[in-house]
Design a protein around this motif. Sequence first.
Motif: not given
Length: 85
Positions: A2-4, A34-35, A38, A41-44, A73-74
């Motif tokens: 998950s993105w963070s 981050v939001r 995300e 780039y849904i498929h990061g 995803e960072r």
Amino acid sequence: MSWSWEYAFGAEEAARTVPRAFLTGVEAKADELVRVAEALYIHGRGHEGADVKGGDVIVPGGMFTYQVVVRRERVFVVQIVYLGF
């Protein structure tokens, strides 16, 4: 995954020395970044090509520099500048 976001390089050390109110502003803006990442780039992890360019964000009291690494995803906060204004 998950993105963070997280601090990178010397920004983590700098975060220990700045006032809490300034750091709260930095963290709120990093959450917003981050939001946005995300959503864009849904498929990061499956991203192909170069990572997107980071940038500078002004917050009350100073600014910070960030970099987006899509495949991890960072959002990395790489520099914090506290000016005290």
